[in-house]
Design a protein around this motif. Structure first.
Motif: not given
Ligand SMILES: NC(=O)c1ccc[n+]([C@@H]2O[C@H](COP(=O)([O-])OP(=O)(O)OC[C@H]3O[C@@H](n4cnc5c(N)ncnc54)[C@H](OP(=O)(O)O)[C@@H]3O)[C@@H](O)[C@H]2O)c1
Length: 293
Positions: A246-272
């Protein structure tokens, strides 16, 4: 058979959309600097040219996949990038309204800040960077003024690339080739094959047609950091995964990339309509032509 215009058909996702939809529908693929027949060259900034495409083709669907997604371009020329992702989208939405054409706007998981996953379709957005902000702005505009539009949020993509640096996933293989051994192990990603997005959208168009409307999430469900992706790619490059760290952890607080954007596909998922694919198998197939050169 529907008549479908796909913008960005020379791009990473648009190529897969064009190839998949062409099998069942009449598809007009639009590109710009890389456009070669059968892809039609059209500058999306040219409002008259875009309006003329609607007049001459009268499409049933317009899948707006073209966008600026390169953070460097946003840094270098934010005005142009924001205009591309927002004003161009608005003009296409106006044309769709006028010609009774279903707009499918491709958006991103980067509209979220990544602090509260997983995100359902109605979750509050809070983009951390200009790219995410430009997409979120278009989403708000479409929801308020063009409610018939469908918006499809997707995560980081890979697929048949023209060169390894073309996607944020395959670029990891290029970095490995160049000797990199350290990769981010913090940001959780859900790498999704463009062929799976194309298959799912074809399914959605075929089963729901003009009923498609509002927000949809579409994502593979394997959670991987860049380090984990690198470890899965390493053997194909003749590398021992245990040398990667792993790279060293960025502690600068300036990160502009989200940590975890897991998407719940609730609408298409129910359609299979779901994406279930094995990243290790798929990425090996994608990398093969580039590693044998
Ligand atoms: N790639 C990802 O990891 C990812 C992740 C989440 C969401 N998305 C979204 O998915 C969609 C597709 O992304 P992508 O990765 O396929 O993008 P891409 O590979 O960067 O392709 C961009 C497309 O836009 C076209 N384009 C650029 N300037 C244009 C202009 N002035 N007029 C007309 N077309 C123009 C390009 O055409 P030429 O190349 O021919 O100039 C190309 O076809 C985007 O909306 C993006 O925000 C992508």
């Amino acid at each position: 058979m529907a008549k479908i215009i796909v913008s960005g058909a020379t791009g990473l996702l648009g190529r897969a959309l064009f190839a998949r939809l062409y099998r069942e529908h009449q598809v007009i693929g639009l590109g710009y600097s890389r456009a070669q027949p059968p892809i039609v060259k059209a500058d999306l900034f040219d409002k008259d040219a875009i309006s003329a495409l609607f007049t001459s083709h009268r499409p049933n669907f317009f899948i707006h996949s073209a966008a600026e997604r390169n953070p460097d371009k946003f840094d270098n020329d934010p005005e142009h990038s924001i205009k591309f992702n927002c004003a161009v989208t608005e003009h296409i939405a106006k044309c769709c309204e006028q010609f009774n054409c279903k707009l499918i706007f491709i958006s991103t998981d980067y509209v979220f800040d990544g602090r509260n996953p997983p995100y359902a379709e109605d979750a509050k957005t809070n983009p951390l960077n200009l790219y995410g902000q430009s997409k979120a702005r278009s989403e708000v505009l479409l929801q308020a003024q063009y409610p018939h539009a469908a918006i499809v949020r997707i995560p980081v993509l890979y697929g048949e690339v023209n060169y390894l640096g073309e996607s944020a996933v395959t670029v990891i293989a290029e970095q490995l080739k160049n000797g990199a051994t350290r990769f981010d192990d913090q940001c959780q990603r859900f790498p999704t094959d463009t062929a799976d997005i194309a298959e799912a959208l074809a399914g959605a168009i075929n089963t729901q047609g003009a009923q498609l409307q509002g927000m949809y999430h579409l994502s593979a469900n394997e959670r991987l950091t860049k380090l984990e992706m690198a470890k899965l790619m390493a053997p194909q490059l003749g590398l021992d995964p245990s040398i990667l760290a792993a790279t060293a952890v960025d502690t600068s607080g300036s990160a502009t990339r989200p940590l975890d954007c897991a998407l719940k596909d609730t609408r298409l998922g129910v359609q299979g309509i779901e994406i279930k694919s094995d990243f290790a198998t798929r990425i090996a197939k994608v990398l093969t032509p580039h590693l044998s050169q």
